[in-house]
Write an enzyme that holds these catalytic residues in place. Structure first.
Site, mmCIF file in Angstrom:
data_model
loop_
_atom_site.group_PDB
_atom_site.id
_atom_site.type_symbol
_atom_site.label_atom_id
_atom_site.label_comp_id
_atom_site.label_asym_id
_atom_site.label_seq_id
_atom_site.Cartn_x
_atom_site.Cartn_y
_atom_site.Cartn_z
ATOM 1 N N PRO A 233 0.342 -3.532 -15.802
ATOM 2 C CA PRO A 233 -0.820 -3.089 -15.697
ATOM 3 C C PRO A 233 -0.860 -1.593 -15.360
ATOM 4 O O PRO A 233 -0.840 -1.324 -14.352
ATOM 5 C CB PRO A 233 -1.227 -4.092 -14.869
ATOM 6 C CG PRO A 233 -0.231 -4.366 -13.679
ATOM 7 C CD PRO A 233 1.115 -4.247 -14.589
ATOM 8 N N ASP A 413 1.844 1.324 -11.661
ATOM 9 C CA ASP A 413 1.835 -0.122 -11.888
ATOM 10 C C ASP A 413 0.923 -0.583 -10.697
ATOM 11 O O ASP A 413 1.421 -0.311 -9.550
ATOM 12 C CB ASP A 413 3.271 -0.586 -11.492
ATOM 13 C CG ASP A 413 3.409 -2.002 -11.747
ATOM 14 O OD1 ASP A 413 2.404 -2.664 -11.674
ATOM 15 O OD2 ASP A 413 4.467 -2.555 -12.340
ATOM 16 N N HIS A 414 -0.062 -1.275 -11.223
ATOM 17 C CA HIS A 414 -1.051 -1.675 -10.239
ATOM 18 C C HIS A 414 -0.639 -2.800 -9.521
ATOM 19 O O HIS A 414 -1.197 -3.302 -8.394
ATOM 20 C CB HIS A 414 -2.365 -2.072 -11.004
ATOM 21 C CG HIS A 414 -3.588 -1.707 -10.017
ATOM 22 N ND1 HIS A 414 -3.500 -1.741 -8.605
ATOM 23 C CD2 HIS A 414 -4.785 -1.595 -10.503
ATOM 24 C CE1 HIS A 414 -4.740 -1.631 -8.147
ATOM 25 N NE2 HIS A 414 -5.607 -1.341 -9.221
ATOM 26 N N ARG A 415 0.460 -3.468 -9.956
ATOM 27 C CA ARG A 415 0.847 -4.657 -9.173
ATOM 28 C C ARG A 415 1.783 -4.075 -7.802
ATOM 29 O O ARG A 415 1.790 -4.841 -6.765
ATOM 30 C CB ARG A 415 2.082 -5.402 -10.004
ATOM 31 C CG ARG A 415 1.416 -5.887 -11.219
ATOM 32 C CD ARG A 415 2.708 -6.611 -12.034
ATOM 33 N NE ARG A 415 3.570 -5.537 -12.515
ATOM 34 C CZ ARG A 415 4.854 -5.727 -13.331
ATOM 35 N NH1 ARG A 415 5.044 -6.944 -13.626
ATOM 36 N NH2 ARG A 415 5.329 -4.909 -13.720
ATOM 37 N N VAL A 417 1.230 -0.597 -6.394
ATOM 38 C CA VAL A 417 0.441 0.441 -5.832
ATOM 39 C C VAL A 417 -1.006 0.320 -6.005
ATOM 40 O O VAL A 417 -1.479 -0.109 -7.186
ATOM 41 C CB VAL A 417 1.068 1.945 -5.732
ATOM 42 C CG1 VAL A 417 2.267 2.002 -5.098
ATOM 43 C CG2 VAL A 417 1.183 2.089 -7.203
#
Length: 443
Positions: A233, A413-415, A417
């Protein structure tokens, strides 16, 4: 004795290659180690040597064909006992020396030199090196497995003869302003499948078309980026750094770095600023282990630098950036970028990255959105630095001054940070770049 020659293991993570050229024909007599075909992978173009001396009995592949590791390439009617095929050596130009082989251990006994009329066993790159140095391979004492002559053997023999290596290529004198740049684009939607056997250049209802298969580097890039875009993501954060003072520092010292064999471009400083930020924000130097549902934080700092080549985008890795000075990075970066463009970089130099830097600035544009290099958690992009008017002060008292501004964008990567982390991470990089003295303390 009939010997089947199969495609050997081409290195970690490489399972197939494309046949670029077949260098022999059925009925040709070949020597052990003689190049018989050229194969291209997503990492390099490679000469494949014959595993035995003998006669070519059958060729089972043709140019343009993609073959898997272990597939039969050709068969030989071998002379004497067959030996196992050694892994091929990388060589795109087939004119200059390839990579170094490991020297023998200090306790090994070196075989005596033979006066055989047949050329001794040696890899293609070793033979080229001998030709460049004017060395007769039959006079070189071999130290490699099975009595093979290694590049170190040739160099050692050349030193004893008082001969020097060939002069470096003209490309090594790249201007210090030239930096590795990357073409970056989001993957396009795949076209709908066409009927089997449709001829090249056939027409569809909308006009003439041409079909070009995805091959080698472009094929690997398509798979890699499509996976990254689908699984990670992506979120991006963008800002600008005022590098006016830093550029003045770079211009002041670029001549001495050039004398040391490097190029003091802005990428070198961004590398050092980035590694300091990676230490402060470890989530950007990490990856996801989906099977164990864990975040893997890397405690080492190997930064990939995207290089634009005529074969596509390739990302060699600069290892242990945190342990190297600006001078060391400037020399290493120029060297690896030049070798990558010529197809001379080693396969190992393309692996082990923990973070990636990509620079589109030399080609223009104000901003872009880089795709994360899976399985990493972030990538930093550099735009084109431009002289722009900047307002200083407040509404009552202000002035307009020219400043050199560098656009920076981090995709993450929004998972792992969040956006606030990205703002702080990029802010730390910008602060270091805007304060050369502080950056020097970091480096």
């Amino acid at each position: 004795m009939s010997v089947e020659f199969r495609l050997p293991d081409l290195g970690e993570g490489i399972h197939e290659g494309e046949i670029v050229e077949v260098l022999v024909s059925v009925g040709d007599r070949v020597l052990d180690g003689q190049p018989v075909m050229v194969i291209e992978t997503d990492k390099a173009t490679t000469e494949v040597p014959a595993p035995v001396s003998g006669v070519v009995k059958e060729i089972r592949v043709k140019p343009g064909e993609v073959v898997k590791v272990g597939a039969v390439l050709m068969t030989f009617e071998a002379e004497g006992r067959a030996v196992a095929a050694a892994p091929p050596e990388k060589d795109v130009s087939r004119e200059k020396a390839g990579g170094l082989e490991a020297p023998p251990g200090g306790g090994e006994t070196r075989p005596a030199v033979t006066a055989s009329k047949e050329p001794p066993a040696a890899a293609p790159s070793t033979r080229r090196l001998a030709r460049e140095l004017g060395i007769d391979l039959r006079q070189v004492a071999p130290s490699g497995p099975g009595g093979r002559v290694t590049p170190e053997d040739v160099r050692r023999h050349a030193e004893l003869q008082g001969r020097k290596p060939a002069a470096p290529s003209p490309q090594a004198a790249v201007a210090e302003e030239e930096a590795p740049v990357a073409r970056t684009a989001a993957p396009e939607a795949a076209p709908a499948p066409s009927p089997a056997g449709e001829p090249l250049g056939a027409c569809d209802p909308h006009g003439a078309i041409e079909r070009v298969p995805l091959r080698s580097v472009r094929r690997a890039t398509a798979k890699h980026l499509a996976r990254a875009w689908a699984e990670i993501p992506h979120v991006s954060h963008q800002d600008v750094a005022d590098i006016t003072e830093l550029d003045a520092f770079r211009r002041k010292h670029k001549a001495e770095i050039r004398e040391a064999g490097g190029a003091l471009n802005m990428i070198v400083f961004v590398l050092k600023a980035a590694v300091a930020a990676l230490k402060a924000f470890p989530g950007f130097n990490a990856s996801i282990d989906p099977e164990r549902e864990e975040i893997v934080f890397k405690r080492y700092y190997n930064i990939g630098v995207a290089v634009d080549t005529d074969r596509g985008l390739i990302v060699p890795v600069i290892r242990d950036v945190d342990r190297k000075s600006v001078r060391e990075l400037a020399v290493e970066l120029l060297d690896v970028a030049e070798r990558t463009r010529r197809g001379k970089a080693e396969r190992e130099e393309m692996t082990g990255g923990t973070f990636t830097l990509t620079n589109i600035g030399a080609l223009g544009g104000t901003a872009f959105t880089p795709i994360i290099n899976h399985p990493q958690s972030a990538i930093l992009g550099m735009g084109q630095a431009r002289l722009q008017p900047v307002v200083r002060g407040d509404l009552e008292r202000h002035e307009i001054v020219p400043r050199l501004l560098l656009p920076l964008i981090v995709a993450f990567d929004h998972r792992i940070v969040d956006g606030a982390d990205a703002a702080r991470f990029l802010g730390m990089i910008i602060e270091a770049l805007e304060n050369p003295e502080e950056l020097l303390l970091v480096i």
